[in-house]
Design a protein around this motif. Sequence first.
Motif, PDB file in Angstrom:
ATOM      1  N   THR A  92      18.972  24.709   2.298  1.00 25.73           N
ATOM      2  CA  THR A  92      18.669  26.119   2.113  1.00 25.73           C
ATOM      3  C   THR A  92      18.888  26.506   0.659  1.00 25.73           C
ATOM      4  OG1 THR A  92      19.306  26.635   4.384  1.00 25.73           O
ATOM      5  CG2 THR A  92      19.241  28.470   2.834  1.00 25.73           C
ATOM      6  N   VAL A 164      12.382  24.516   7.743  1.00 22.39           N
ATOM      7  CA  VAL A 164      13.318  25.109   6.784  1.00 22.39           C
ATOM      8  C   VAL A 164      12.881  24.832   5.347  1.00 22.39           C
ATOM      9  CG1 VAL A 164      15.686  24.997   5.909  1.00 22.39           C
ATOM     10  CG2 VAL A 164      15.271  25.073   8.355  1.00 22.39           C
ATOM     11  N   SER A 168      11.710  27.615   2.570  1.00 25.55           N
ATOM     12  CA  SER A 168      12.406  27.707   1.291  1.00 25.55           C
ATOM     13  C   SER A 168      11.432  27.594   0.118  1.00 25.55           C
ATOM     14  CB  SER A 168      13.466  26.609   1.181  1.00 25.55           C
ATOM     15  OG  SER A 168      14.500  26.788   2.126  1.00 25.55           O
ATOM     16  N   GLU A 171       9.383  30.802  -0.102  1.00 26.84           N
ATOM     17  CA  GLU A 171      10.214  31.906  -0.588  1.00 26.84           C
ATOM     18  C   GLU A 171      10.401  31.802  -2.099  1.00 26.84           C
ATOM     19  OE1 GLU A 171      14.547  33.970   0.382  1.00 26.84           O
ATOM     20  OE2 GLU A 171      13.536  32.734   1.888  1.00 26.84           O
ATOM     21  N   THR A 180      13.231  32.183   4.720  1.00 27.23           N
ATOM     22  CA  THR A 180      14.080  31.114   5.241  1.00 27.23           C
ATOM     23  C   THR A 180      14.990  31.633   6.343  1.00 27.23           C
ATOM     24  OG1 THR A 180      14.064  30.119   3.034  1.00 27.23           O
ATOM     25  CG2 THR A 180      15.671  29.267   4.597  1.00 27.23           C
ATOM     26  N   ARG A 184      14.945  30.233  10.179  1.00 28.96           N
ATOM     27  CA  ARG A 184      16.153  29.665  10.758  1.00 28.96           C
ATOM     28  C   ARG A 184      16.576  30.427  12.015  1.00 28.96           C
ATOM     29  NH1 ARG A 184      20.509  27.278   6.568  1.00 28.96           N
ATOM     30  NH2 ARG A 184      21.550  27.043   8.574  1.00 28.96           N
TER      31      ARG A 184
END
Length: 208
Positions: A92, A164, A168, A171, A180, A184
Amino acid sequence: MADDTDRPESHEEIMWATHQALCTHGYADLTMRKIAAESSKSHSLLAYHYNTKDELIAAYLDFLTDLLHADLEETDGADPLERLEGFLDYFTVGTEVYPERLQVAFLELQMVALRNEELREKMAEHDTENFGLLAGIIDDGIEQEVFRADIDSEAYAKFILLSVMGASEHETTTGIEGLTDDVRALLRTDVVEALLIDSSGDSDSPFS
């Protein structure tokens, strides 16, 4: 993964120097001299052990996998759900090990890998290792009778990790905040929930 006998002295220092240089300069502007500047080692020492920056990057990718291996070993025997959550924390953006600047550098690496066969193979090896580590956590959960025995751990691992990582990346590139976190949250309530033996939801999984 490189054998210990092939590693130069202060390998860990060189790897962290590579990490810092990547975060600071990105891949395009990365040079061996800039990596050396982040450590106590000379440019000539780095050039002696690594012919090119891509060779050093390959060693760095192995180093990241080693870090994750070490972290996972410390959690052996812990609750599988906690281990899975901790694994995802590693990927993350915004953590100490994985700051946003490193995400940008990795996106650059992916573009270079499209035309660099050696780098593409190394990145594929890196991803495959990570898929295997997550599948191992799921397999441990099956063995501990926390997760269902009829699931395909490798397929789940790929889906969860790619979800994930993809969130990421988007984003970072688009600046849309919360992608994210949203992904999640959905993984927790829908996908991970489907792994559980005592799940109250539909036990039929598209990944079985």
